[in-house]
Design an enzyme around this catalytic site. Structure first.
Site, mmCIF file in Angstrom:
data_model
loop_
_atom_site.group_PDB
_atom_site.id
_atom_site.type_symbol
_atom_site.label_atom_id
_atom_site.label_comp_id
_atom_site.label_asym_id
_atom_site.label_seq_id
_atom_site.Cartn_x
_atom_site.Cartn_y
_atom_site.Cartn_z
ATOM 1 N N ILE A 236 42.056 32.172 46.610
ATOM 2 C CA ILE A 236 42.448 30.877 46.706
ATOM 3 C C ILE A 236 43.226 30.259 45.454
ATOM 4 O O ILE A 236 42.797 30.361 44.539
ATOM 5 C CB ILE A 236 41.219 30.061 46.987
ATOM 6 N N ASN A 362 38.058 33.717 34.048
ATOM 7 C CA ASN A 362 38.716 32.622 33.220
ATOM 8 C C ASN A 362 40.131 33.227 32.541
ATOM 9 O O ASN A 362 41.138 32.359 32.394
ATOM 10 C CB ASN A 362 37.904 31.815 32.172
ATOM 11 N N GLU A 459 30.213 40.251 26.774
ATOM 12 C CA GLU A 459 30.975 39.315 26.334
ATOM 13 C C GLU A 459 30.440 37.958 27.098
ATOM 14 O O GLU A 459 30.729 37.927 28.202
ATOM 15 C CB GLU A 459 32.278 39.434 26.247
ATOM 16 N N CYS A 493 34.957 30.678 27.083
ATOM 17 C CA CYS A 493 33.729 30.908 26.579
ATOM 18 C C CYS A 493 33.235 30.471 25.035
ATOM 19 O O CYS A 493 31.966 30.114 24.932
ATOM 20 C CB CYS A 493 33.410 32.368 26.704
ATOM 21 N N GLU A 594 25.834 25.476 28.974
ATOM 22 C CA GLU A 594 27.207 25.681 29.096
ATOM 23 C C GLU A 594 27.723 25.229 30.459
ATOM 24 O O GLU A 594 27.138 25.331 31.468
ATOM 25 C CB GLU A 594 27.310 27.438 29.001
ATOM 26 N N GLU A 671 34.693 43.243 21.093
ATOM 27 C CA GLU A 671 36.111 43.411 21.507
ATOM 28 C C GLU A 671 37.136 43.395 20.542
ATOM 29 O O GLU A 671 36.696 42.397 19.456
ATOM 30 C CB GLU A 671 36.319 42.721 22.802
HETATM 31 P P1 NDP Z 1 29.712 35.943 36.260
HETATM 32 O O1 NDP Z 1 28.717 36.464 35.207
HETATM 33 O O2 NDP Z 1 29.231 35.162 37.275
HETATM 34 O O3 NDP Z 1 30.614 36.935 36.677
HETATM 35 C C1 NDP Z 1 31.317 38.094 35.792
HETATM 36 C C2 NDP Z 1 31.269 39.412 36.466
HETATM 37 O O4 NDP Z 1 30.542 40.029 36.663
HETATM 38 C C3 NDP Z 1 32.323 39.196 37.751
HETATM 39 O O5 NDP Z 1 33.369 40.145 37.907
HETATM 40 C C4 NDP Z 1 31.209 39.322 38.708
HETATM 41 O O6 NDP Z 1 31.367 39.510 40.126
HETATM 42 C C5 NDP Z 1 30.351 40.337 37.863
HETATM 43 N N1 NDP Z 1 28.844 40.460 38.518
HETATM 44 C C6 NDP Z 1 28.180 39.294 38.796
HETATM 45 N N2 NDP Z 1 27.012 39.771 38.915
HETATM 46 C C7 NDP Z 1 27.000 41.186 38.648
HETATM 47 C C8 NDP Z 1 25.878 42.283 38.544
HETATM 48 N N3 NDP Z 1 24.376 42.031 38.834
HETATM 49 N N4 NDP Z 1 26.337 43.405 38.111
HETATM 50 C C9 NDP Z 1 27.577 43.594 37.832
HETATM 51 N N5 NDP Z 1 28.489 42.902 37.840
HETATM 52 C C10 NDP Z 1 28.238 41.633 38.360
HETATM 53 O O7 NDP Z 1 30.758 35.048 34.834
HETATM 54 P P2 NDP Z 1 31.933 34.089 35.836
HETATM 55 O O8 NDP Z 1 33.062 35.059 36.373
HETATM 56 O O9 NDP Z 1 31.361 33.127 36.358
HETATM 57 O O10 NDP Z 1 32.502 33.728 34.205
HETATM 58 C C11 NDP Z 1 32.042 32.700 33.416
HETATM 59 C C12 NDP Z 1 31.183 33.337 32.478
HETATM 60 O O11 NDP Z 1 31.755 34.280 31.532
HETATM 61 C C13 NDP Z 1 30.889 31.971 31.630
HETATM 62 O O12 NDP Z 1 29.546 31.859 31.114
HETATM 63 C C14 NDP Z 1 31.469 32.482 30.235
HETATM 64 O O13 NDP Z 1 30.890 31.889 29.072
HETATM 65 C C15 NDP Z 1 31.549 33.827 30.470
HETATM 66 N N6 NDP Z 1 32.635 34.236 29.545
HETATM 67 C C16 NDP Z 1 32.573 35.036 28.295
HETATM 68 C C17 NDP Z 1 33.429 35.360 27.407
HETATM 69 C C18 NDP Z 1 33.269 36.013 26.293
HETATM 70 O O14 NDP Z 1 34.336 36.852 25.668
HETATM 71 N N7 NDP Z 1 32.124 35.956 25.529
HETATM 72 C C19 NDP Z 1 34.880 35.174 27.837
HETATM 73 C C20 NDP Z 1 35.200 34.474 29.042
HETATM 74 C C21 NDP Z 1 33.991 34.325 29.943
HETATM 75 P P3 NDP Z 1 32.011 38.340 41.034
HETATM 76 O O15 NDP Z 1 32.828 37.420 40.265
HETATM 77 O O16 NDP Z 1 32.872 39.166 42.187
HETATM 78 O O17 NDP Z 1 30.565 37.776 41.471
#
Ligand code: NDP
Length: 697
Positions: A236, A362, A459, A493, A594, A671
């Site tokens: 979307i 993001n 990360e 993040c 957060e 990274e």
């Molecule tokens: P999520 O933790 O919800 O998801 C991250 C990825 O992990 C997605 O591809 C998700 O799939 C997948 N996933 C979810 N559960 C599992 C599991 N149990 N086993 C394996 N894979 C899984 O994060 P968001 O996508 O909501 O991103 C936001 C978060 O990411 C924030 O907390 C942010 O701070 C963090 N972030 C950290 C960064 C860093 O470099 N430190 C940079 C950018 C973001 P699906 O989406 O399909 O559920």
């Protein structure tokens, strides 16, 4: 009830029912006979003998042999049709209905020697007997039209036709092979598994092609049909609510196949020299730069981020990362260790094998590049799963790698929700997982990875402090605070969402902050003038608005923003005004948790030790910033802050040359920079003797 039983059955049974039972019994006997003695041996006399009746009685019911055989064939086909109807009644999705066709034909109650031999006997005659030909045609037509109508709801019509024909051919082929091998080569379970894997594989390929082709077209018919598919990912545009694409979810079959492809491909990839691998990455970087505008637009449509950001940062940061690791690839080396005149040692830096990358939503393309570039440079193969909200640009990256000459299978994208991520994390053929995501996801991934002792790079989230001392340049500090809170609508993040400002400059800082925040332009992400775009989803927007409401309720003073933006063309999107809260306290929800949205909390402090203690009073440790003109204080404070990535007099700049990552609950590993090499290679130590072996034995 057998025929003989029915002859002596109760006289109350109506005559018609008895007649039907006799017919059914004779057909049953005919099928037995066909299965045992074949078409030629199945005569009226043979059937009469098996049924214990006179040939005349058989002729009375069916006329001649041809009519009896046609009735028997019709019965076989009808059994399949009835089973299909029963299974359709339970099937909830088009894919499940396709499975119903497969199971009705190949289920254990049908896929047996007797039925198969009888079909084989008929197939041998179909071309020569009109009656049999009619039955066969009706059976084929029914199967094809059922398959076709369900497949059309998942993939484009023209592809559905040929896939339906292929499935039907495979079902018949499996029957034929099984019968010809005298039931040595196939059983019901493996036959159905074969067909299911084939169907899933083809659907996956066809829908992926269709989705990639139509990523820009919200009204694509094929994608619309695919929307009904089981567990499909609907992509979307959060700025408009329009559907961009629909992708099928990869399950165990696809993940296993991807790992196997990667395993085979990695052998050759690791055998190249670093310089050769580097050249492929260089070419891919060039393609990324050439396609910057198109990729930026796709990223903007999928994430809601302003085009002025995606054009300047997302793709270019990915290209820079590929260039950086392309350069390092040729220099990967172990070390020589002097062990005296009789020996020496050396270390080899070797790839891990097949590794997985799991991305957040993001920075979809940037994350895919940040993970894949070091992995590939070191000679690994990578399987990457983007977040399900933002799956499109990773597909483009895979295409670019292919065009750049990366061998098939070395970088693959699988699509899906958390379950697909879990399949990767659990897979014994994958040696490492690099995740960008929430803390909770990081813990789950690490726990799962423990079972196969995979390495992990995590990360994760943050709630980072940005400290503004009294001697800072206020305009720079305000600019840093804006960059650290409103870039990508706050969905970063490392954002410095806890802005600690020295009491003596607090009022002036907040006033300047208010002016500049109020001037930020929220708007259509595709408009180059827009500075703040949409949040990733309606659900996430509600979460952010919930935090804003709690901030107000818990007594923070709203300086600016604080509302959803719904004016004009933004009404259908997920827009939230950049928001600043002042007079925040350390224990407020908006200060502790957060938010991942455009919400800044300003906190006042009085002295250095106090602010360091408060800045560290969090479970997170991703990033931190300090604004001061006192160079000694800058380094003194930074040294005490518990954070993996820090800035002095700037915020949120992330050059590829600097390692990036968190401490405490914000993650493990790094990274970018040379540090990333450590996380995608393993050391082998080699002892080399240069003298005879001295042994006490
Ligand atoms: P999520 O933790 O919800 O998801 C991250 C990825 O992990 C997605 O591809 C998700 O799939 C997948 N996933 C979810 N559960 C599992 C599991 N149990 N086993 C394996 N894979 C899984 O994060 P968001 O996508 O909501 O991103 C936001 C978060 O990411 C924030 O907390 C942010 O701070 C963090 N972030 C950290 C960064 C860093 O470099 N430190 C940079 C950018 C973001 P699906 O989406 O399909 O559920």
């Amino acid at each position: 009830m057998s025929f003989r039983d029915s002859r002596h059955g109760p006289s109350a049974v109506p005559r018609d029912e008895l007649e039907d039972a006799r017919r059914a019994q004779l057909i049953d006997v005919t099928i037995d006979s066909l299965a045992e003695v074949g078409f030629v041996g199945t005569t009226l006399a043979e059937i009469a003998g098996r049924a214990g009746v006179s040939p005349g009685l058989v002729a009375h019911y069916f006329g001649d042999k041809d009519a009896l055989l046609e009735a028997a064939f019709r019965t076989l086909a009808r059994v399949v049709a009835v089973r299909m109807r029963e299974r359709f009644a339970l099937a909830r999705t088009p894919r499940a209905r396709v499975q119903a066709v497969i199971d009705a034909n190949l289920g254990p109650e049908n896929f047996d020697r007797r039925t198969g031999n009888a079909w084989l006997a008929f197939w041998g005659q179909v071309l020569h007997f009109q009656g049999l030909k009619r039955v066969q045609k009706a059976y084929q037509r029914r199967m094809l039209s059922n398959l076709h109508s369900d497949l059309r709801r998942m993939i484009p019509a023209e592809a559905a036709g040929s896939l339906a024909a292929m499935i039907a051919a495979m079902i018949d082929g499996v029957w034929l092979r099984a019968a010809l091998s005298e039931w040595q080569e196939a059983d019901s379970e493996s036959a159905r598994a074969l067909l299911s894997a084939f169907v899933d594989g083809r659907l996956h390929e066809l829908a992926r092609v269709s989705a990639a082709d139509t990523a820009h077209a919200a009204s694509d018919r094929g994608a619309q049909r695919a929307a009904d598919a089981e567990h499909a990912i609907r992509v979307i545009n959060p700025a408009t609510g329009a559907q961009l694409a629909v992708l099928p979810v990869d399950g165990p079959t696809q993940v296993n196949a991807a790992v196997e492809r990667a395993r085979l491909a990695q052998k050759d990839w690791r055998a190249l020299t670093g310089a050769e691998r580097g050249r492929v990455l260089q070419r891919a970087a060039r393609l990324l730069r050439e396609r910057n505008d198109a990729l930026a637009e796709l990223e903007t449509r999928n994430t809601g981020k302003p085009i002025q950001e995606t054009r300047a940062v997302d793709v270019i940061s990915g290209a820079e990362c590929l260039e950086y690791f392309a350069g390092l690839a040729a220099g990967l080396a172990g070390e020589h260790i002097d062990l005296g005149p009789k020996a020496f040692g050396y270390t080899r830096r070797e790839p891990l094998g097949v590794v997985a990358g799991i991305g957040a939503w993001n920075y979809p393309l940037q994350i895919a590049c940040w993970k894949s570039a070091p992995a590939l440079a070191c000679g690994n193969a990578m399987i990457f799963k983007p977040a399900e909200l933002t799956p499109l640009t990773a597909i483009k990256l895979a295409e670019i790698y292919r065009e750049a000459g990366l061998p098939e299978g070395v970088f693959q994208v699988v699509q899906g929700f958390a379950e697909t991520g879990r399949l990767l994390t659990r897979h014994p053929g994958i040696r490492k997982v690099s995740l960008t995501g929430e803390v909770g996801t990081g813990k789950a991934v690490m726990a799962e990875a423990a079972a196969t002792l995979k390495q992990v790079t995590l990360e994760l989230g943050g709630k980072s402090p940005l400290i503004v001392f009294e001697d800072a340049k206020i305009d720079n500090a305000v600019a840093g605070a804006l960059l650290g809170n409103f870039y990508s609508a706050g969905e970063v993040c490392s954002n410095g969402t806890r802005v600690f400002v020295h009491r003596s400059i607090h009022a002036a800082f907040v006033e300047r902050l208010r002016e500049r925040t109020a001037a930020l332009r929220v708007g259509d992400p595709l408009d180059p003038r827009t500075q703040v775009g949409a949040l990733i989803s309606a659900e996430h927007m509600e979460k952010v608005l919930g935090f804003i409401a709690r901030g107000r309720a818990q007594g923070a003073r709203l300086v600016v923003g604080g509302t959803r933006v719904t004016s004009g063309e933004l009404a259908g999107g997920c827009f939230v005004a950049p928001t600043v809260f002042d007079y925040c306290h350390d224990d407020m929800d908006i200060v502790r948790r957060e938010i991942f949205g455009p919400v800044m909390s300003v906190l006042e402090f009085a002295d250095e030790d106090e602010v360091i203690a408060r800045a560290n009073a969090t479970e997170f440790g991703l990033a931190a910033g300090v604004f001061t003109n006192d160079v000694t204080r800058a380094h003194r404070v930074i040294a005490q802050l518990q954070a993996g990535t820090c800035w002095i007099n700037h915020y949120n700049v992330t050059p590829i040359e600097l390692p990036f990552g968190g401490v405490k609950m914000s993650g493990l590993g790094r990274e970018n920079g040379r540090a990333a090499i450590e996380h995608y290679t393993q050391l082998k130590s080699v002892y080399v003797a240069m003298s005879d072996v001295e042994s006490p034995y």
